[in-house]
Write an enzyme that holds these catalytic residues in place. Structure first.
Site, PDB file in Angstrom:
ATOM      1  N   THR A 153       0.803  -1.222   0.000  1.00  0.00           N
ATOM      2  CA  THR A 153       0.000   0.000   0.000  1.00  0.00           C
ATOM      3  C   THR A 153       0.835   1.272   0.000  1.00  0.00           C
ATOM      4  O   THR A 153       1.966   1.287   0.503  1.00  0.00           O
ATOM      5  CB  THR A 153      -0.908   0.002   1.258  1.00  0.00           C
ATOM      6  OG1 THR A 153      -1.486   1.303   1.413  1.00  0.00           O
ATOM      7  CG2 THR A 153      -0.114  -0.286   2.518  1.00  0.00           C
ATOM      8  N   TYR A 197      -0.938   0.336  10.162  1.00  0.00           N
ATOM      9  CA  TYR A 197      -1.354  -0.349   8.940  1.00  0.00           C
ATOM     10  C   TYR A 197      -0.207  -0.293   7.922  1.00  0.00           C
ATOM     11  O   TYR A 197       0.272  -1.335   7.434  1.00  0.00           O
ATOM     12  CB  TYR A 197      -2.623   0.306   8.379  1.00  0.00           C
ATOM     13  CG  TYR A 197      -2.946  -0.108   6.968  1.00  0.00           C
ATOM     14  CD1 TYR A 197      -3.105  -1.448   6.634  1.00  0.00           C
ATOM     15  CD2 TYR A 197      -3.088   0.845   5.962  1.00  0.00           C
ATOM     16  CE1 TYR A 197      -3.384  -1.822   5.326  1.00  0.00           C
ATOM     17  CE2 TYR A 197      -3.377   0.478   4.659  1.00  0.00           C
ATOM     18  CZ  TYR A 197      -3.521  -0.858   4.354  1.00  0.00           C
ATOM     19  OH  TYR A 197      -3.796  -1.224   3.062  1.00  0.00           O
TER      20      TYR A 197
END
Ligand code: UDP
Length: 333
Positions: free
Chosen positions: A118, A142
């Site tokens: 990501t 994350y």
């Protein structure tokens, strides 16, 4: 004989679209999913194995049964807000679970691996265009957990010959234009589906998280990619591995999947108003902890080396496909 591909998170938003793309390309997508956030109804394109990545024995069983030629690893916790509140959940649920999966794959001799990473691994870089070589300085657990998994893949490449394609993607949006699968999270935290809920009156309003960012209109900027374009890149990545690009010693190649065009939250709202021809009720809220100001990337490497082309990633098409799905599709446990 068609090849089996193990798709973790195949019952989720991106994973289910990837299964559709894999089947269209002649593979058998074998979904491995705990259904913690995924939907069994979204598993439409191949066999389903319910299981948890923390359960190594179950993973070994699935590898032995299907003898997959490769793994596509989508299963992950992916909410920035939750990651800020519960970092342990992200380190365990993403890093420990992925370590189990990587070890099981290597033990089974399944050495081609496609990983969904990501842009949240980058953090803030003063609004510059990001690319594969931009330093990774994640702002939340994350992003940090995904960066750690990238590092694990490199280590396992060097030690065990694992060959991995790592996709760092930007904001994924839209839905299968055929309406077979779409985005459905519970709870929903993402901008476009929340906005469509607000348009339909399913929630009172969309809260805009911060209007005091150093951008032209004060809201955060993201690079949105159509989910069908994104999963097409995964199939191209798989074929690239099959073609022997990392054969021999093993290794890893990172590809950014963005469009090079950023949209502010206000621009997304404006475009959605135009596409749906409906008002978007909004309220202005404070910043969401862990949000970077601007995350935009080109995809020159993916275009040059994989032949990828984000053909459907206009905001009008993404919102249009999401809107159609939103009005007709949903899943139930
Ligand atoms: N956002 C917002 N209101 C919401 C959800 C998101 O203003 O209810 C903003 C968020 O701050 C970010 C952008 O929309 O700038 C995209 O957020 P999303 O959660 O969809 O994806 P992320 O960028 O976190 O992966």
């Amino acid at each position: 004989m068609p090849q089996n591909i193990l798709v973790t998170g195949g019952a989720g938003y991106i994973g289910s679209h990837a299964c559709k793309a894999l089947r269209s390309a002649g593979y058998v997508p074998v979904t491995f999913d705990s259904l913690t956030t995924g939907w069994e109804e979204a598993v439409k394109f191949g066999p389903f194995e319910k299981g948890d990545l923390m359960d190594r024995a179950r993973l070994d069983e699935v590898f032995a049964r299907w003898k997959p030629a490769a793994v596509m690893h989508f299963a992950a916790l992916s909410q920035v807000g939750e990651a800020m509140r519960e970092p342990g959940k992200y380190w365990r649920g993403n890093v420990c679970a992925s370590l189990n999966l990587i070890e099981a794959a290597v033990a089974a001799g399944c050495l081609d691996f496609v990983f969904s990473s990501t842009c949240a691994t980058y953090g803030d870089h003063d609004g510059v265009m990001l690319d594969e070589d931009t330093p990774q300085m994640p702002l939340n657990s994350y992003g940090a957990s995904k960066r750690a998994i990238e590092d694990m893949l490199r280590d396992f490449g060097a030690a065990h010959g694992l060959r991995s394609v790592i996709f760092r993607y930007f904001n994924v949006a839209g839905a299968d234009p055929d309406g077979e699968v779409g985005e459905f999270h519970q709870p929903e935290t993402h901008l476009i589906p929340l906005m469509l809920d607000a348009i339909e009156g399913k929630r009172a309003a969309l809260t805009v998280f911060g209007t005091d960012y150093p951008t032209e209109d004060g809201t955060c900027i993201r690079d949105y990619v159509h989910v069908m374009d994104l999963v097409e890149a995964h199939v191209l990545g798989l074929k690239w591995l099959e073609a022997g690009h990392l054969a021999g010693a093993g290794g890893s190649r990172v590809f950014c999947l963005g469009t090079g065009r950023g949209f502010s939250v206000r621009e997304v709202i404006e475009q959605s108003r135009a596409v749906t021809n409906r008002e978007v009720p909004i309220v202005i809220g404070g910043r969401r902890a862990g949000d970077a100001v601007k995350l935009v990337s080109g995809s020159e490497r993916a275009m040059a080396e994989l032949g990828w082309e984000p053909r459907r990633s206009t905001m009008a098409q993404m919102v249009g496909d999401a809107w159609r799905w939103h009005q007709t599709g949903s899943y139930a446990k």
